[in-house]
Write an enzyme that holds these catalytic residues in place. Sequence first.
Site, PDB file in Angstrom:
ATOM      1  N   LYS A 112       0.801  -1.218   0.000  1.00 37.86           N
ATOM      2  CA  LYS A 112       0.000   0.000   0.000  1.00 37.86           C
ATOM      3  C   LYS A 112       0.831   1.264   0.000  1.00 37.86           C
ATOM      4  O   LYS A 112       0.388   2.286  -0.495  1.00 37.86           O
ATOM      5  CB  LYS A 112      -0.974  -0.004   1.179  1.00 37.86           C
ATOM      6  CG  LYS A 112      -2.051  -1.065   1.027  1.00 37.86           C
ATOM      7  CD  LYS A 112      -3.200  -0.831   1.975  1.00 37.86           C
ATOM      8  CE  LYS A 112      -4.240  -1.927   1.800  1.00 37.86           C
ATOM      9  NZ  LYS A 112      -5.128  -2.029   2.959  1.00 37.86           N
ATOM     10  N   LYS A 193      -3.539 -12.401  -5.447  1.00 34.87           N
ATOM     11  CA  LYS A 193      -4.718 -12.790  -4.657  1.00 34.87           C
ATOM     12  C   LYS A 193      -5.927 -11.933  -5.043  1.00 34.87           C
ATOM     13  O   LYS A 193      -5.766 -10.806  -5.513  1.00 34.87           O
ATOM     14  CB  LYS A 193      -4.420 -12.651  -3.166  1.00 34.87           C
ATOM     15  CG  LYS A 193      -4.202 -11.213  -2.726  1.00 34.87           C
ATOM     16  CD  LYS A 193      -4.242 -11.067  -1.201  1.00 34.87           C
ATOM     17  CE  LYS A 193      -4.048  -9.594  -0.838  1.00 34.87           C
ATOM     18  NZ  LYS A 193      -4.231  -9.269   0.566  1.00 34.87           N
ATOM     19  N   LYS A 196      -9.754  -6.667  -2.214  1.00 33.49           N
ATOM     20  CA  LYS A 196     -10.787  -5.628  -2.202  1.00 33.49           C
ATOM     21  C   LYS A 196     -10.350  -4.398  -2.964  1.00 33.49           C
ATOM     22  O   LYS A 196     -11.158  -3.688  -3.532  1.00 33.49           O
ATOM     23  CB  LYS A 196     -11.075  -5.202  -0.756  1.00 33.49           C
ATOM     24  CG  LYS A 196     -12.069  -6.062  -0.033  1.00 33.49           C
ATOM     25  CD  LYS A 196     -12.478  -5.371   1.260  1.00 33.49           C
ATOM     26  CE  LYS A 196     -13.010  -6.395   2.242  1.00 33.49           C
ATOM     27  NZ  LYS A 196     -12.498  -6.190   3.603  1.00 33.49           N
TER      28      LYS A 196
END
Length: 327
Positions: A112, A193, A196
């Site tokens: 992030k 993966k 979201k």
Amino acid sequence: TPRVFSGIQPTGIPHLGNYLGALQSWVSLQEEFSSVLYSIVDLHSITVPQNPDALRDSVLDMTACLLACGVNPAKSCLFQQSQVPEHAQLGWILSCLTSLPRLRHLPQWKMKSESQKNEGSVGLFTYPVLQAADILLYLSTHVPVGDDQAQHLQLTQDLARIFNYQYGEFFPIPRALMGSSKKIRSLRDPLVKMSKSDPHTLATVRLTDTPDEIVMKFRKAVTDFTSEVTYDPEKRPGVSNMVAIHSAVTGLSPEEVVKQSRGLETAQYKHVVAEAVITKLTPIREEVHRLRGDKGFLREVLTRGTHRARELAAPVYDKVCRIIGLR
Ligand code: TYM
């Protein structure tokens, strides 16, 4: 005494990865353990910018989703993390036991902070320490999570050991519980993966997707150029992801679903998997919609959960303060 703890960030409707990697086992663990806590970790979600109104709504929305999946407030304590101040307080104490280099290579930070021009906040950096606090605050022993949380669990174990070494045995060393679907992959790129924050709308299947959306997403799922259905996550990650999802929603082993699918081309097989997913998600989707209409009830569930969580957290935190000389 055995105790289960886990958490989920209230950022958007959970996807198949969340459900198969974690939430499904959250539900079954309620039957196996007498003490179970599940937290909607809103303090973790503000490590990246959030819109205040959207955040408020998302906590209730997540409550609806968890209940719809089968989290039962009569069997587990479901609560909002920020309403139990001891999480942040214990987080501070644990951060004083954590070295900077230990946090630098953890996945949440690496992923992030790269996507943020300012390299991410201090909160994002110490995110895993707060996660350790969540778990240790309840003297938890078992933590059901997906594969992407393995390193965070290791840090939690290390911090428990460091504390115990410095101050004497106090925290149990919590164990990660990972099922066979610990890593569900993106439908657009089977090398990453399902996530979201994936900007590609076709990459994730959300619990509230309509049957048409689910069929379309599976039809467009990236696989490979072999038409036969086999299970080989290393060599054929795309098709194997289909098999893994199929296996998880039907409760059959990967070998069994491959056997059942003999003779199907992957294009046909994707349709079979989509139908199995629809069968699994339809009652959940309907229940989410029903529960969303009853905000009063959702708030009441959280209030009761928070009350119970505080009762459990306060004496542990008090003990920690005594041990380290703050009382
Ligand atoms: P979060 O909100 O990203 O995800 C919730 C759970 O879903 C699992 N998961 C997956 N499992 C399989 N395949 C996938 N593609 C996939 N994507 C997500 C995650 O492993 C997780 O179990 N840091 C945590 C929240 C947290 C927490 C905690 C968890 C905060 N404190 C204490 C356990 C204990 C997180 O971001 O999960």
